[in-house]
Design an enzyme around this catalytic site. Structure first.
Site, PDB file in Angstrom:
ATOM      1  N   LEU A  38     -18.515  -2.038  -0.702  1.00  0.00           N
ATOM      2  CA  LEU A  38     -18.183  -2.969   0.379  1.00  0.00           C
ATOM      3  C   LEU A  38     -18.021  -4.391  -0.149  1.00  0.00           C
ATOM      4  O   LEU A  38     -17.143  -5.137   0.305  1.00  0.00           O
ATOM      5  CB  LEU A  38     -19.272  -2.928   1.450  1.00  0.00           C
ATOM      6  CG  LEU A  38     -19.359  -1.634   2.259  1.00  0.00           C
ATOM      7  CD1 LEU A  38     -20.600  -1.647   3.145  1.00  0.00           C
ATOM      8  CD2 LEU A  38     -18.109  -1.419   3.101  1.00  0.00           C
ATOM      9  N   GLU A  39     -18.853  -4.770  -1.098  1.00  0.00           N
ATOM     10  CA  GLU A  39     -18.752  -6.100  -1.691  1.00  0.00           C
ATOM     11  C   GLU A  39     -17.401  -6.281  -2.384  1.00  0.00           C
ATOM     12  O   GLU A  39     -16.768  -7.342  -2.277  1.00  0.00           O
ATOM     13  CB  GLU A  39     -19.895  -6.298  -2.686  1.00  0.00           C
ATOM     14  CG  GLU A  39     -19.940  -7.676  -3.317  1.00  0.00           C
ATOM     15  CD  GLU A  39     -21.159  -7.879  -4.193  1.00  0.00           C
ATOM     16  OE1 GLU A  39     -21.229  -8.924  -4.871  1.00  0.00           O
ATOM     17  OE2 GLU A  39     -22.064  -6.999  -4.204  1.00  0.00           O
ATOM     18  N   ARG A  40     -16.947  -5.253  -3.072  1.00  0.00           N
ATOM     19  CA  ARG A  40     -15.656  -5.337  -3.760  1.00  0.00           C
ATOM     20  C   ARG A  40     -14.506  -5.380  -2.757  1.00  0.00           C
ATOM     21  O   ARG A  40     -13.499  -6.064  -2.987  1.00  0.00           O
ATOM     22  CB  ARG A  40     -15.535  -4.163  -4.737  1.00  0.00           C
ATOM     23  CG  ARG A  40     -16.479  -4.325  -5.912  1.00  0.00           C
ATOM     24  CD  ARG A  40     -16.760  -3.036  -6.668  1.00  0.00           C
ATOM     25  NE  ARG A  40     -17.822  -3.287  -7.653  1.00  0.00           N
ATOM     26  CZ  ARG A  40     -18.485  -2.346  -8.308  1.00  0.00           C
ATOM     27  NH1 ARG A  40     -18.212  -1.069  -8.083  1.00  0.00           N
ATOM     28  NH2 ARG A  40     -19.428  -2.668  -9.169  1.00  0.00           N
ATOM     29  N   GLN A  63     -23.188  -0.280  -1.208  1.00  0.00           N
ATOM     30  CA  GLN A  63     -23.055  -1.701  -0.864  1.00  0.00           C
ATOM     31  C   GLN A  63     -22.098  -2.398  -1.821  1.00  0.00           C
ATOM     32  O   GLN A  63     -21.328  -3.275  -1.415  1.00  0.00           O
ATOM     33  CB  GLN A  63     -24.421  -2.398  -0.871  1.00  0.00           C
ATOM     34  CG  GLN A  63     -25.254  -2.140   0.341  1.00  0.00           C
ATOM     35  CD  GLN A  63     -26.402  -3.130   0.533  1.00  0.00           C
ATOM     36  OE1 GLN A  63     -26.795  -3.392   1.657  1.00  0.00           O
ATOM     37  NE2 GLN A  63     -26.950  -3.675  -0.524  1.00  0.00           N
TER      38      GLN A  63
END
Length: 381
Positions: free
Chosen positions: A241-243, A238
């Site tokens: 994906l956040e980055r 996750q």
């Protein structure tokens, strides 16, 4: 990877949403200290923005990840970064593990309302003593029959004050370090769950950022996302994906700022000539635009690799590191060219400078990104 007419049409749709449903209200939301997510999210969901890549069985669009890139870049054109961040939390930070690893029952109960915008979600990892060092996480979930009994404290939780459920990372065994953690869906209406406070921040003021306290909160063990004890590994996916979201939206933020500043300096006269006529000004803006172009190209490459199933940890880390540093440079120089006016709170440049400072801190500080990259390169870190 090249974007198609479908991508461009979708970008136009998202831009209209930003221009009509977000930007006219951000000054009011900034003053209030939060955007009303239970009002905003259903409007975003009507355009499919909260479940672009998710299974249609739960209300998702079943689209390629490239459409998420397009949406995130358009969010960068919001007049307050906090709203785009709230949408990013919902779509790319708090729900990916649930979509990938959750049971059908969990998805029906929690993912479907999140995609529909009727439930607000948050990701709860950071604790007072952990920061970027997730290995020191202390929040504990102890099994009691068919329930987890959870006790701990989480801080800096975006959407935390309005969340209907959180994706919580907690220790579920006595193993230390990165072992023995699990991701658990925790509804916020359970006894023992409280929002202790919301933080007064330098920027992103319309994004509610909360401290959460869990005092013997009971949830079913069935609320565990994926395999018990594999929460850290799932959370790392996750984080990637956040980055990626941070890098995608940064391109939009930088492009918006550069476009707006170029228009301004063409009109602003200094010593009898437009400021745009000054060679250094033109060259510096052009240099920054070149860096934005490079980040955009890297984002497209990362997106394409992700869609092909490749491990994009390194690519996402590079993107996040460069995005945080680039947006700081763009925000600073755009403010500089606006002079004294740019330093006033009533001017967009001041808000951008404050809001975008978070990019080098959130989702892993620059120093953590460098540590990750050094280790991937076989260097001690």
């Amino acid at each position: 990877m090249r974007l198609t007419e479908d991508h461009r049409a979708f970008a136009d749709t998202v831009r209209r949403f930003v221009d009509t449903e977000i930007n006219p209200h951000v000054d009011q939301w900034e003053a209030a200290g939060r955007a009303p997510l239970h009002d905003v999210f259903p409007k975003a969901a009507a355009l499919g923005l909260l479940g672009l890549e998710y299974d249609e069985a739960y209300g998702g669009e079943g689209a390629e990840h490239s459409f998420q890139l397009v949406a995130a870049e358009e969010y960068g054109r919001m007049h307050a970064t906090g709203v785009g961040m709230a949408l990013g939390v919902q779509a790319m930070m708090a729900t990916p593990s649930l979509h990938e690893y959750g049971t059908a029952e969990l998805k029906r109960e929690y993912l479907a309302p999140a995609i529909a915008g009727t439930a607000v979600t948050a990701i709860a990892v950071t604790e007072p003593d952990t920061g970027s060092d997730v290995s020191r996480l202390r929040t504990r979930a102890v099994r009691d029959g068919d329930d987890w009994v959870i006790t701990g404290r989480k801080v800096y939780i975006t959407n935390g004050a309005q969340a209907d459920w959180i994706c919580l990372l907690a220790r579920t065994s006595d193993e230390g370090g990165y072992r023995g953690m699990s991701q658990i869906v925790v509804p916020t209406d359970r006894p023992g769950f409280t929002v202790a406070r919301t933080f007064d921040k330098l920027g992103n003021r319309c994004s509610d950022t909360a401290e959460l306290v869990l005092d013997a909160v009971r949830v079913p063990v069935a609320n565990t996302i994926g395999e018990i004890g594999r929460g850290f590994q799932q959370q790392m996916r996750q984080f990637v994906l956040e980055r990626m979201f941070a890098a995608y939206s940064t391109v939009g933020q930088c492009q918006y700022a550069l476009d707006r500043t170029r228009a301004y300096i063409a009109e602003r006269s200094v010593f009898g000539r437009p400021l745009a006529d000054r060679q250094y000004v033109a060259f510096r803006l052009t240099e920054l635009q070149a860096e934005v172009d490079l980040l955009r190209s890297h984002n497209l490459q990362t997106c394409e690799a992700h869609m092909a199933g490749a491990d994009v940890t390194r690519m996402a880390t590079v993107a996040k590191l460069k995005a945080g540093r680039l947006v700081r440079a763009v925000a600073d120089y755009c403010l500089q060219l606006h002079g004294g006016t740019g330093y006033l709170e009533e001017t967009w440049t001041a808000r951008m400078l404050r809001d975008t400072r978070l990019t080098s801190i959130g989702a892993g500080a620059d120093e953590v990104m460098l540590q990750v990259l050094a280790r991937l390169d076989g260097l001690p870190a």
